[in-house]
Design a protein around this motif. Structure first.
Motif: not given
Length: 109
Positions: A82-93
């Motif tokens: 596992i690698t964590n990309l640390q990208i918040e859940d605030k973006y659209q597809y």
């Protein structure tokens, strides 16, 4: 190499990453899934299974909570993948900012 992208619902982040890299790099196999049965069900998306975790040579998640969810159900078995990309859940597809963050943080061989 088998690459798995995991987010909460498999609707925005992981789906974007899967399709982005599938188009850009044909030398690997890509799949994506969500880790929340509730949100995956609402989105009509793919739920992560032990079989998917086993299939993957490399797993990219987007938050610490995703790692914790995997550990909760499988222990430490998959942590090395596992690698964590640390990208918040605030973006659209396929939002431009999301694509740029994924490309910046996700180094695939």
């Amino acid at each position: 190499m088998n690459i798995l992208f995991l987010c909460t619902a498999n609707k925005q982040r992981s789906k974007t990453a899967e399709e982005l890299f599938r188009a850009a790099n044909k030398s690997n196999q890509y799949k994506s899934a969500g880790l929340s049965a509730k949100y995956v069900g609402k989105a009509g998306a793919t739920l992560c299974t032990p079989e998917l975790l086993e299939w993957a040579d490399k797993i990219y998640v987007f938050e610490v909570a995703h790692i914790e969810r995997i550990q909760e159900h499988t222990g430490d078995k998959y942590l090395a993948k596992i690698t964590n990309l640390q990208i918040e859940d605030k973006y659209q597809y396929f939002q431009r900012e999301l694509v740029l963050l994924i490309l910046e943080r996700c180094v695939l061989v």
